[in-house]
Structures are given as C-alpha cells and as structure tokens.
Design a protein around this motif. Sequence first.
Motif, PDB file in Angstrom:
ATOM      1  N   SER A   1      80.645  64.587  19.655  1.00 50.96           N
ATOM      2  CA  SER A   1      80.934  64.343  18.244  1.00 50.96           C
ATOM      3  C   SER A   1      81.963  63.228  18.083  1.00 50.96           C
ATOM      4  O   SER A   1      81.795  62.319  17.242  1.00 50.96           O
ATOM      5  N   GLU A   2      83.015  63.266  18.897  1.00 48.15           N
ATOM      6  CA  GLU A   2      84.031  62.231  18.835  1.00 48.15           C
ATOM      7  C   GLU A   2      83.486  60.882  19.316  1.00 48.15           C
ATOM      8  O   GLU A   2      83.879  59.835  18.789  1.00 48.15           O
ATOM      9  N   ARG A   3      82.610  60.894  20.298  1.00 44.17           N
ATOM     10  CA  ARG A   3      82.011  59.639  20.771  1.00 44.17           C
ATOM     11  C   ARG A   3      81.231  58.964  19.643  1.00 44.17           C
ATOM     12  O   ARG A   3      81.338  57.747  19.438  1.00 44.17           O
TER      13      ARG A   3
ATOM     14  N   VAL B   1      86.786  58.750  25.570  1.00 43.64           N
ATOM     15  CA  VAL B   1      86.789  59.533  24.343  1.00 43.64           C
ATOM     16  C   VAL B   1      87.796  60.671  24.518  1.00 43.64           C
ATOM     17  O   VAL B   1      87.632  61.552  25.361  1.00 43.64           O
ATOM     18  N   GLY B   2      88.862  60.624  23.743  1.00 36.71           N
ATOM     19  CA  GLY B   2      89.906  61.638  23.843  1.00 36.71           C
ATOM     20  C   GLY B   2      89.737  62.731  22.815  1.00 36.71           C
ATOM     21  O   GLY B   2      88.649  62.947  22.259  1.00 36.71           O
TER      22      GLY B   2
ATOM     23  N   ASN C   1      92.075  59.891  19.486  1.00 40.75           N
ATOM     24  CA  ASN C   1      91.170  58.855  18.988  1.00 40.75           C
ATOM     25  C   ASN C   1      91.667  58.266  17.671  1.00 40.75           C
ATOM     26  O   ASN C   1      91.541  57.053  17.434  1.00 40.75           O
ATOM     27  N   ASP C   2      92.250  59.101  16.826  1.00 47.23           N
ATOM     28  CA  ASP C   2      92.833  58.609  15.574  1.00 47.23           C
ATOM     29  C   ASP C   2      93.965  57.616  15.854  1.00 47.23           C
ATOM     30  O   ASP C   2      94.122  56.614  15.143  1.00 47.23           O
TER      31      ASP C   2
ATOM     32  N   ALA D   1      94.125  53.782  14.624  1.00 46.79           N
ATOM     33  CA  ALA D   1      95.239  53.357  13.775  1.00 46.79           C
ATOM     34  C   ALA D   1      95.895  52.089  14.334  1.00 46.79           C
ATOM     35  O   ALA D   1      96.223  51.172  13.579  1.00 46.79           O
ATOM     36  N   ILE D   2      96.082  52.037  15.651  1.00 49.49           N
ATOM     37  CA  ILE D   2      96.689  50.851  16.260  1.00 49.49           C
ATOM     38  C   ILE D   2      95.777  49.648  16.097  1.00 49.49           C
ATOM     39  O   ILE D   2      96.237  48.539  15.778  1.00 49.49           O
TER      40      ILE D   2
END
Length: 354
Positions: A271-273, A335-336, A341-342, A346-347
């Motif tokens: 899902s995060e990927r 993928v963390g 990942n946020d 953000a960076i």
Amino acid sequence: MSVLDLAREEIRALAPYSSARMEASGGTVLLNANESSRPADIPGGEGLNRYPDPQPRALVEALAELYGRDASQLLVTRGSDEAIDLLVRAFCRAGRDAIVISPPTFGMYAICARIQDAAVIESPLDASGALDVDRLLASVTERTRLVFVCSPNNPTGNLVEHETLRRIARELAGRAVLVIDEAYAEFSGAPGAATLLDEFDNVAVLRTLSKAWALAGARVGTVMAREDVIGLLRRIIPPYPLPTPCVEAALSALSYEGRRVQRHHVSETLSERARMTQALATLPGVRAVLPSHANFIAVRFDDPAGTYRRLLAAGIVVRDITRYPGLSDALRITVGTGNENDRVLAILRAGEGA
C-alpha cells in the motif's frame, strides 16, 4: 547429461567435513565436540555452549513447507549471500569458468565470481530496465557455468515473467545453471520460481527471510535445487552455519502468528509502495519513477546528488545507485513506514523551491 557434469570435478570428489553433530545424535552426555560443558553466564546463554545442528530439521521443514518443496531440495544458508558464494565455488573453476549477469543488478554475483577468479560476462538490461532474453542467451559461452537472474531485480524493481524464466532454463539445459534470486518475491504477487525444479535440473532458486520476514539481522536464506545439487553444496558449506538464536528467530517468524504478522506487514508495504510511487511522480525534479515489484522504488532525479544530500541532512538515508549502469541519475528509496515515507516526501517537497 547431469547438471553435476557442469560442477567442478574436485568438488564432486570432495569428502565433506564430518562434524561432531553429524556423526552422532542422541545421548545426554555430550563429550564429542570439545564444547564447554557449562553454559555461558549471560542472559539467554542457556544452550549456546553447544554447537547448533548443521541444518536444523524443524527450520528446514518449515521452509520447505513455505516454499512448496521437499526438504531434500533445500539448504539453509547465512542469507542469500552465502548461497551465491557456494554456487560460484561449486561450479566455477578459478581462471577458467564464467558467470553471466544482467547489470544493473545485485553486486554480490560479480563479487563472489571475482573472489573465485571466475570471469563475469555482462548482458545489460535494456533501456526500460527489462531483461533482454535474446541478448542474455547470446552472451552464454562454453565457459559459462552460472547465469544469474534477479527477479524482482535489485536495484530496478523489474520482474521477470515465469514463462521467460522457463525459456531461459530450457535454453541453458546442459550448458549452465540458471540461478533465480527471489529475495523480493513476496512483494511481487508473482508465482515462485521453485516450481521450475520439477521440470529442470539446471535451476537453483534463492530465497531469504531478510526482506518480507523482517529478519535481515538474523541472516537466514535458502537455496533450492535438485537433490544432487543440494548434496554438492552440502560438501562445501561450513559445518555450523546457523547460530541458534537465528534459528529460533526464524522458527518464531514462520509460526502461525508470525505468518499472520508477515502478511499484514507485506500488505502495508504494498500500500505504501503504491502511495509513494504516485506521490513521487508528481514532484518537480523527479524525472521518472521506475515501476517496482519489490519493497523499494528507484527514482530518477534532475539532481540526484543534491537530493541525496538534502535527505541525508534531514537524517534520511537512501541508496545512491548512480554508479550502476543506466542509473546515473537515480536513487533507490526503501518503502518505509507511513511516517517515514511522509518525511521523505516532505523533504523533497520543501526542496522544490531551493
């Protein structure tokens, strides 16, 4: 022709080291291995004064069940790295034989070959990152003993289809062993390649508990092949490769509850990927996000060096893969967790106006 005809003659003839654990079983007074008769006076030291089983039956059987193979077709190793090294040493004569790889790919194939003084023949991936099968097969020479295919590939994340692997194995029959590295298979949704062992004696499949099973620090990997090939590798594997705490960690991870947790973690990663792939593609400065079937994403940047430095300054470490062929503008991002990942996004967004 037997696949063992491709192996080093001196390894086929080698009488393997017979360890104390292999020569005798049972008994309550163990005085055959020159171990300490007293456990170490440390937390968790009970039992660590004894050498572990060379191939712990419970772990071998659990992995065989997991991957759908007979236990005789499986050898447990210290991660996939040891399996790669064993295969190269068993099949490649120093100064005479060769392996084939398809860069950009996992670097240990070439490292193990060069340590063994085996030649490394390169058949690069095509511009899209896909495996060029015709080019790969054309690169195989009479010296070639092993052909390594990483699927999903590290560092690009591309998947090699099952039928493609079958074709390669068929074309290599009697010529070389196809080694399929499936370290990231759990994230691909594709069927495992171990079923090819039912058709071909020149296939070896590598799996690991390092990635999807969250046991990178335990170093538990598996090589699957026909029983005679496993027997060959047993001749050269060290006598006690698996530390007892690592075996216990692996068995816990492979328990019913451990498997439930693993499935949840893999689902979260997928899902995060998907979320990261979509979000990264919208950022200025991102040239391309390579499709991935693994737990990482390779991303092409206008300024990969600057992007790497910005992330590092924020305490975020990604992999600089600009040294790999065809990836001179790319970074690899694992993928963390959602929060990790946020932070990455953000960076990268904060640097849009920099």
